[in-house]
Design a protein around this motif. Structure first.
Motif, PDB file in Angstrom:
ATOM      1  N   TYR A  64       0.841  -1.191   0.000  1.00  0.00           N
ATOM      2  CA  TYR A  64       0.000   0.000   0.000  1.00  0.00           C
ATOM      3  C   TYR A  64       0.877   1.242   0.000  1.00  0.00           C
ATOM      4  O   TYR A  64       1.942   1.263   0.613  1.00  0.00           O
ATOM      5  N   VAL A  99       1.098   5.056   1.187  1.00  0.00           N
ATOM      6  CA  VAL A  99       0.498   5.986   2.133  1.00  0.00           C
ATOM      7  C   VAL A  99       1.240   7.317   2.098  1.00  0.00           C
ATOM      8  O   VAL A  99       2.436   7.380   1.834  1.00  0.00           O
ATOM      9  N   ASP A 129      -3.231   5.087  -1.149  1.00  0.00           N
ATOM     10  CA  ASP A 129      -4.230   4.197  -0.571  1.00  0.00           C
ATOM     11  C   ASP A 129      -4.749   4.729   0.751  1.00  0.00           C
ATOM     12  O   ASP A 129      -5.834   4.355   1.196  1.00  0.00           O
ATOM     13  N   CYS A 130      -3.961   5.608   1.396  1.00  0.00           N
ATOM     14  CA  CYS A 130      -4.325   6.123   2.712  1.00  0.00           C
ATOM     15  C   CYS A 130      -3.504   7.374   3.012  1.00  0.00           C
ATOM     16  O   CYS A 130      -2.371   7.502   2.535  1.00  0.00           O
ATOM     17  N   PRO A 180      -9.156   6.484   2.849  1.00  0.00           N
ATOM     18  CA  PRO A 180      -8.942   6.318   4.286  1.00  0.00           C
ATOM     19  C   PRO A 180      -8.013   7.410   4.814  1.00  0.00           C
ATOM     20  O   PRO A 180      -6.992   7.725   4.194  1.00  0.00           O
ATOM     21  N   ILE A 221      -3.867   1.135   9.830  1.00  0.00           N
ATOM     22  CA  ILE A 221      -3.775   1.610   8.442  1.00  0.00           C
ATOM     23  C   ILE A 221      -4.337   0.555   7.492  1.00  0.00           C
ATOM     24  O   ILE A 221      -5.168   0.849   6.640  1.00  0.00           O
ATOM     25  N   SER A 232      -8.087   0.226   7.696  1.00  0.00           N
ATOM     26  CA  SER A 232      -8.746   1.393   7.095  1.00  0.00           C
ATOM     27  C   SER A 232      -8.779   1.276   5.576  1.00  0.00           C
ATOM     28  O   SER A 232      -9.785   1.590   4.939  1.00  0.00           O
ATOM     29  N   ILE A 233      -7.683   0.811   5.002  1.00  0.00           N
ATOM     30  CA  ILE A 233      -7.617   0.645   3.546  1.00  0.00           C
ATOM     31  C   ILE A 233      -8.545  -0.476   3.095  1.00  0.00           C
ATOM     32  O   ILE A 233      -9.321  -0.317   2.135  1.00  0.00           O
TER      33      ILE A 233
END
Length: 128
Positions: free
Chosen positions: A4, A6, A50-51, A78, A120, A123-124
């Protein structure tokens, strides 16, 4: 599966380095760091995240204000609010602004940060 990506927004050099290095080396996240809300919005012009993880206290506005402004740029993104402040007074305003999770700096930004990384990831995955 690719990691991911971030965006971490915090103006503390120590915190930025510690969090980004730990999330990358221990948990496999790709982390881009910026120090202001304005830089965060600019980062969205060139990168898909992604976040977003943002400190509550930024130099140019609050993390809650940043969360609200990003709702227009990225639907269902997110957003993790990273704060050393007591959470209870912030929860309602933060959720209205699009904050999806909270992480306490004092409790979860040390060691290998398993709780932080898990928050994290969850949330994603909740929006995917």
């Amino acid at each position: 599966m690719s990691p991911y990506t971030v965006l971490f927004v915090d103006d503390s050099d120590f915190m930025t380095q510690h969090v980004s290095e730990t999330l990358e080396s221990e948990h496999g996240y790709d982390v881009e760091t910026v120090t202001t809300a304005a830089e965060a919005r600019s980062a969205f012009e060139s990168t898909a995240f992604d976040c977003v993880i943002a400190s509550y206290e930024l130099v140019d506005e609050s993390g809650i204000e940043l969360a609200a402004s990003l709702q227009d740029l990225a639907d269902e993104l997110p957003f993790v609010l990273f704060t050393g402040n007591p959470l209870e007074p912030l929860v309602e305003e933060a959720q209205d602004a699009g904050v999806t999770a909270f992480v306490s700096k004092s409790d979860h930004a040390t060691g290998d940060m398993n709780v932080f990384a898990n928050r994290i990831r969850l949330s994603i995955e909740a929006v995917n």
